[in-house]
Each structure stands twice: as structure tokens, then as C-alpha cells.
Motif scaffolding. Sequence first.
Motif, PDB file in Angstrom:
ATOM      1  N   ILE A  63     -40.816  68.163  54.558  1.00 23.92           N
ATOM      2  CA  ILE A  63     -41.292  66.645  54.558  1.00 23.92           C
ATOM      3  C   ILE A  63     -41.405  65.171  54.957  1.00 23.92           C
ATOM      4  O   ILE A  63     -42.060  64.995  56.019  1.00 23.92           O
ATOM      5  CB  ILE A  63     -42.560  66.946  53.195  1.00 23.92           C
ATOM      6  N   ALA A  64     -40.618  65.074  54.513  1.00 26.16           N
ATOM      7  CA  ALA A  64     -39.698  63.773  54.820  1.00 26.16           C
ATOM      8  C   ALA A  64     -39.342  63.979  56.107  1.00 26.16           C
ATOM      9  O   ALA A  64     -39.887  62.791  57.018  1.00 26.16           O
ATOM     10  CB  ALA A  64     -38.474  63.393  53.911  1.00 26.16           C
ATOM     11  N   VAL A  65     -39.028  64.311  57.112  1.00 25.92           N
ATOM     12  CA  VAL A  65     -38.500  63.578  58.359  1.00 25.92           C
ATOM     13  C   VAL A  65     -39.691  64.052  59.188  1.00 25.92           C
ATOM     14  O   VAL A  65     -40.096  62.704  60.291  1.00 25.92           O
ATOM     15  CB  VAL A  65     -37.632  65.555  58.745  1.00 25.92           C
ATOM     16  N   PHE A 144     -34.820  59.525  70.400  1.00 28.79           N
ATOM     17  CA  PHE A 144     -34.117  58.893  69.676  1.00 28.79           C
ATOM     18  C   PHE A 144     -34.807  58.973  68.324  1.00 28.79           C
ATOM     19  O   PHE A 144     -33.997  58.520  66.933  1.00 28.79           O
ATOM     20  CB  PHE A 144     -33.929  57.413  70.018  1.00 28.79           C
ATOM     21  N   ASN A 145     -35.931  59.091  67.889  1.00 30.85           N
ATOM     22  CA  ASN A 145     -36.845  58.603  66.800  1.00 30.85           C
ATOM     23  C   ASN A 145     -36.797  59.981  65.880  1.00 30.85           C
ATOM     24  O   ASN A 145     -36.270  60.199  65.000  1.00 30.85           O
ATOM     25  CB  ASN A 145     -38.266  58.782  67.231  1.00 30.85           C
ATOM     26  N   ILE A 146     -36.598  61.173  66.448  1.00 26.67           N
ATOM     27  CA  ILE A 146     -35.834  62.594  65.677  1.00 26.67           C
ATOM     28  C   ILE A 146     -34.543  62.576  65.576  1.00 26.67           C
ATOM     29  O   ILE A 146     -34.731  63.132  63.980  1.00 26.67           O
ATOM     30  CB  ILE A 146     -36.569  63.708  66.949  1.00 26.67           C
ATOM     31  N   ILE A 147     -33.795  62.140  65.865  1.00 21.51           N
ATOM     32  CA  ILE A 147     -32.345  61.968  65.388  1.00 21.51           C
ATOM     33  C   ILE A 147     -32.059  60.936  63.989  1.00 21.51           C
ATOM     34  O   ILE A 147     -31.386  61.826  63.574  1.00 21.51           O
ATOM     35  CB  ILE A 147     -31.671  61.469  66.853  1.00 21.51           C
ATOM     36  N   GLY A 148     -33.380  60.104  64.576  1.00 20.74           N
ATOM     37  CA  GLY A 148     -33.224  58.984  63.551  1.00 20.74           C
ATOM     38  C   GLY A 148     -32.857  59.216  62.359  1.00 20.74           C
ATOM     39  O   GLY A 148     -32.875  59.080  61.285  1.00 20.74           O
ATOM     40  N   GLY A 149     -34.619  59.730  62.634  1.00 16.51           N
ATOM     41  CA  GLY A 149     -35.662  60.501  61.321  1.00 16.51           C
ATOM     42  C   GLY A 149     -35.084  61.609  60.488  1.00 16.51           C
ATOM     43  O   GLY A 149     -34.659  61.191  59.561  1.00 16.51           O
TER      44      GLY A 149
END
Length: 225
Positions: A63-65, A144-149
Motif C-alpha cells: 500500500i505504501a509503495v 527512478f520514482n519506483i526504485i526510490g519509492g
Amino acid sequence: MLEQFNALVDGLPPGMIYLIIAALVFAEAALFVGFVFPGETAIVVGGVLAQQGTLSLPLLLVIAVIAAVVGDSVGYEIGRRYGPRLLDVKAMRKHRAKVASAQGLIRRRGAFAVFIGRFTALLRALMPALAGSSRLPYPKFLVFNIIGGVTWVVTFTLGGYFAGAAFEHTAQLAGRGLAIGLAVAAVVALAVWGVRKHRREAREEEQAEAELGAGDEPEPARTRP
């Protein structure tokens, strides 16, 4: 802030707690809530609650990701649509130095700046919109949004989870009174660290603003020989 959030969710059903955490993580960049309430506070407390059995750790992570990635994507779209006008927002004007620093980071690092910004509270709120306003290609931003998240959510959620486990273990060994005392000492230490960090960032921001102001001054007129 940790105590305030803990008091907010105390006694609520798990479904409502998931919703609150998701809303805060989503709104951090999408609605610039990160200026007043860092989303990492919500996921740290969520990790503690997962350790206590109130929440499911795997479900909390998912949920948080999702909330983090979607929230940043909305922030990116806001920046792409409104561009320079976004910088006239009061919240942005108050942090001119941070905005300039984030823009410089994007110019130097490109999409990797999105990952770097994820781990600093103010940059986490600013970076998606600034990436959109700078016309950073969305596919690169999304990667990079997904990797960072994922990295951010897993790091801070598990940090809260293991902190909660350490508290319970200490309570069993030394008694809950001592454990509470240690927890209070840890909260005080965290608060002192947060105040010092805020003051240091404020000094750096004032210095950066002074440098920006000096850079805007016109050069003195040259006299002819």
C-alpha cells in the motif's frame, strides 16, 4: 510528530489506519503535504504497528509503495502542467534556496535526482513537481520514482518494525518501565536531532538565498579610461 501520529491512529480499525498512511504518503508530493508532515513518519509508525500485530507488514509495504509512486506521479503532472506558475505558490516562495538546489540537482543528475530527493523530507515534496516542470521525460522519471519509492518505503517501514521489536524485547528483559524510559529518551534524542537539523537547514537556506541575492545584483558600471 511520531507521538502525534500514533495518538491519531490509536484505537482505529486496521483498514482506516492503512487509509490514513496511504493518504499521507500520497499527499506528500501530490498536494505538498510534505512541507508540514513528512510521509516517513506515517510509514515508521506503520512499521511499529505491524510489529505489534495491528497491521500486516506485506500489505502495508504494498500500500505504501503504491501510494508513494502514484503520489509522486501526480506531483510530476502538476509540475508539467503548471510549470513556472508553480514556483509562485507561497509554499514554494518560502523555500527559494531549496527549490534552486533541487533544480540544480535535476540539471546535474537528471532522473537520478528523483531517487536522491526521495530521502530528504523537503526534496521529497518538491522533486516530482520540479521534475515535471523541467520536462524530464516521464518514463525516466517513473523508473527512478519506483526504485526510490520501493527503497524508501522498505527502509523506513522495516526501521519502524524492528524498532518496535527491539522495544518489546527490552520490555521483556528489563521491565516495561525501563523500556518506556528508554523509548522516551530515544524520542527526546530524535526531537533534539530534528531541531538541530532544521536549524542547520535554515542556516544553509539563508546562506543560499544570500548568495542568490548577491548573484542578482547588477555589476558596477565600468568607467572609460
